[in-house]
Scaffold this motif. Structure first.
Motif, PDB file in Angstrom:
ATOM      1  N   THR A 122      11.249   3.805  24.562  1.00  0.00           N
ATOM      2  CA  THR A 122      11.916   3.067  23.454  1.00  0.00           C
ATOM      3  C   THR A 122      13.188   2.297  24.114  1.00  0.00           C
ATOM      4  O   THR A 122      14.395   3.352  24.422  1.00  0.00           O
ATOM      5  CB  THR A 122      12.035   3.798  22.281  1.00  0.00           C
ATOM      6  OG1 THR A 122      10.742   4.039  21.837  1.00  0.00           O
ATOM      7  CG2 THR A 122      12.864   3.021  21.258  1.00  0.00           C
ATOM      8  N   ASN A 151       9.666  -0.487  21.913  1.00  0.00           N
ATOM      9  CA  ASN A 151       8.968   0.692  22.611  1.00  0.00           C
ATOM     10  C   ASN A 151       7.807  -0.078  23.698  1.00  0.00           C
ATOM     11  O   ASN A 151       7.003  -0.720  23.202  1.00  0.00           O
ATOM     12  CB  ASN A 151       7.648   1.602  21.946  1.00  0.00           C
ATOM     13  CG  ASN A 151       7.708   2.812  22.353  1.00  0.00           C
ATOM     14  OD1 ASN A 151       8.400   3.549  23.089  1.00  0.00           O
ATOM     15  ND2 ASN A 151       6.385   3.140  22.368  1.00  0.00           N
ATOM     16  N   CYS A 345      10.588   8.256  23.242  1.00  0.00           N
ATOM     17  CA  CYS A 345       9.810   7.222  22.447  1.00  0.00           C
ATOM     18  C   CYS A 345      10.161   7.373  21.041  1.00  0.00           C
ATOM     19  O   CYS A 345      10.092   8.526  20.641  1.00  0.00           O
ATOM     20  CB  CYS A 345       8.422   7.112  22.723  1.00  0.00           C
ATOM     21  SG  CYS A 345       7.888   6.721  24.327  1.00  0.00           S
ATOM     22  N   TRP A 346      10.022   6.219  20.303  1.00  0.00           N
ATOM     23  CA  TRP A 346       9.962   6.190  18.870  1.00  0.00           C
ATOM     24  C   TRP A 346       8.776   6.819  18.285  1.00  0.00           C
ATOM     25  O   TRP A 346       7.774   6.925  19.104  1.00  0.00           O
ATOM     26  CB  TRP A 346      10.420   4.900  18.089  1.00  0.00           C
ATOM     27  CG  TRP A 346       9.304   3.855  18.434  1.00  0.00           C
ATOM     28  CD1 TRP A 346       8.035   3.832  18.959  1.00  0.00           C
ATOM     29  CD2 TRP A 346       9.341   2.413  17.687  1.00  0.00           C
ATOM     30  NE1 TRP A 346       7.493   2.612  18.580  1.00  0.00           N
ATOM     31  CE2 TRP A 346       8.273   1.768  18.149  1.00  0.00           C
ATOM     32  CE3 TRP A 346      10.472   1.758  17.038  1.00  0.00           C
ATOM     33  CZ2 TRP A 346       7.998   0.524  17.887  1.00  0.00           C
ATOM     34  CZ3 TRP A 346      10.088   0.696  16.794  1.00  0.00           C
ATOM     35  CH2 TRP A 346       8.800  -0.201  17.265  1.00  0.00           C
TER      36      TRP A 346
END
Ligand code: MTE
Ligand code: MO
Length: 396
Positions: A122, A151, A345-346
């Motif tokens: 992200t 992302n 990452c989100w």
């Protein structure tokens, strides 16, 4: 924790296969010189983005939270100057400074001499949600809503591998990136630059990427080569890289020294003590409500909320939970994650919350496993970086 390069979930192998096929196509196109399009083409071709000015754009929030992997047409663009038009045929990446051997690499050197590496990460601008600072007191800069985040998968080579090939000399502590764009600031024009600590440069997640989501990088996102520094705010993921300098000191560039630092609330442009403040590197925990739909069919109407959340950028951190409050933070209901958990990452989340009497708005907050969490309010800073107070979404 090791950085992982595979997407968990059902159709992984097929998706990965398609991606590597697309990537091979992208590389071929890149070596043939296809893909170097004029600087402003992207602006006309981006119906999925709202432009704040010719260089900066963010997607509609409702669209952004529809997909864990952000498609190019919904991926924010943050550039401090015009997108340079670069010739992939003559492009060279130079590695200099505290190295045993200086390197000068063409794009085909990069893809033929070094192992291909990829990862999902992200990217988020430190100015994401900046417009909410202005509700308290006006801040300058691009007035970002909550869409300066995305992302993507990034394909390229590990920065560590290149640095090892160049050989590090004693005293190496930082890795500086200098770009090929021309940014106007304070009456002068200079390239964008930044640096990261050597440790982060040598970490397996840090890449020099020539492709994004399996396609040759688009001009606006750094064609032909950019840094991707997972876990750090986007500012260190320098696009259009020209020179990498291994050094004892941080980059002297304006964007490393005199911006992208969080100043105390009383500081302003004139009084800010830039030298003693640390650079803004690791992302901070954050969450946002992206959509709110009301199902009025049931006896008690129910709000269906969806959004995104990010942990801190510290290696090994991840999200512990996301919570929704219908009553201004008195009570909280836990949301469910609707996307995979991957380092750097989100995650997307959703929640169904009954709309009792007196409910007029919802607040969201995320908590990371490191213990980092969001607060109802945060200190104002004049550059408007790092806004991560509870995000609110009203019913009407
Ligand atoms: N050369 C260069 N690199 C740059 C920038 C820039 O203006 N010039 N902007 C930085 C900032 S502040 C961010 S948030 C990210 C944005 O990357 P994106 O436009 O691909 O989303 O790029 C970074 N790299
Ligand atoms: Mo940024």
């Amino acid at each position: 924790m090791r950085f992982q390069f595979k997407v968990p979930g059902g159709d992984v192998s097929r998706r990965d296969f398609l991606r590597s096929v697309a990537l091979a196509g992208g590389l071929l196109a890149l070596q043939r010189g296809v893909g170097a399009s004029p600087s402003f083409a992207l602006f006309q071709d981006s119906p999925g983005l709202k432009f704040h000015d010719p260089f900066n754009a963010e997607p509609d929030l409702a669209r952004l939270v529809q997909s864990w992997m952000t498609p190019l047409e919904h991926f924010y663009i943050r550039s401090h100057g015009a997108t340079p038009t670069l010739d992939p045929g003559t492009y060279r990446l130079r590695i200099v400074g505290l190295v045993e051997r200086e390197l000068s690499l063409s794009l085909s050197d990069l893809s033929s001499l070094y192992a291909q590496a990829s990862g999902i990460a992200t990217l988020q601008c430190a100015g994401n949600r900046r417009d909410e600072f202005s509700l308290v007191k006006k801040v300058g800069g691009v007035p970002w809503g909550p869409g300066a985040i995305g992302n993507a998968s990034w394909e390229g080579v590990r920065l560590a591998e290149l640095l090892q090939a160049a050989g590090l000399k004693d005293g190496a502590r930082h890795v500086q990136f200098l770009a090929l764009d021309r940014v106007e600031h304070g009456g002068t024009t200079a390239p964008f630059g930044a640096s990261i600590p050597l440790e982060k440069a040598m970490a397996p997640e840090t890449l020099l990427a020539y492709a994004m989501n399996g396609e040759t990088l688009s001009p606006a996102h750094g064609f032909p080569l950019r840094a991707v520094v997972p876990g750090y705010f986007g500012v260190r993921s320098v696009k259009w890289i020209d020179t990498i300098t291994v050094s004892a000191e941080e980059s002297p560039n304006y964007f490393q020294q005199k911006a992208y630092k969080i100043m105390p609330p009383e500081a302003d442009e004139k009084t800010a003590d830039w030298t003693s403040a640390p650079p803004l590197n690791d992302m901070i925990v954050n969450s946002v409500v992206g959509t709110l739909d009301v199902d009025a069919r049931s006896k008690t109407p129910v709000a269906h909320l969806r959004g995104y959340a990010v942990p801190t950028g510290a290696t090994g951190d991840s999200l512990a939970q996301v919570e929704i409050s219908p009553d201004g933070g008195k009570s909280w209901q836990t949301a469910e994650f609707s996307s995979p958990e991957m380092p750097f990452c989100w995650r997307l989340w959703e929640a169904k919350v009954p709309i009792g009497a007196h409910v007029s708005a919802f607040a969201v907050r995320a908590t990371a496993r490191s213990g980092a969490t969001q607060k109802p309010e945060i200190d104002w800073n004049f550059k408007g970086y790092g806004f991560n107070a509870y995000h609110h979404r009203s019913l009407s």
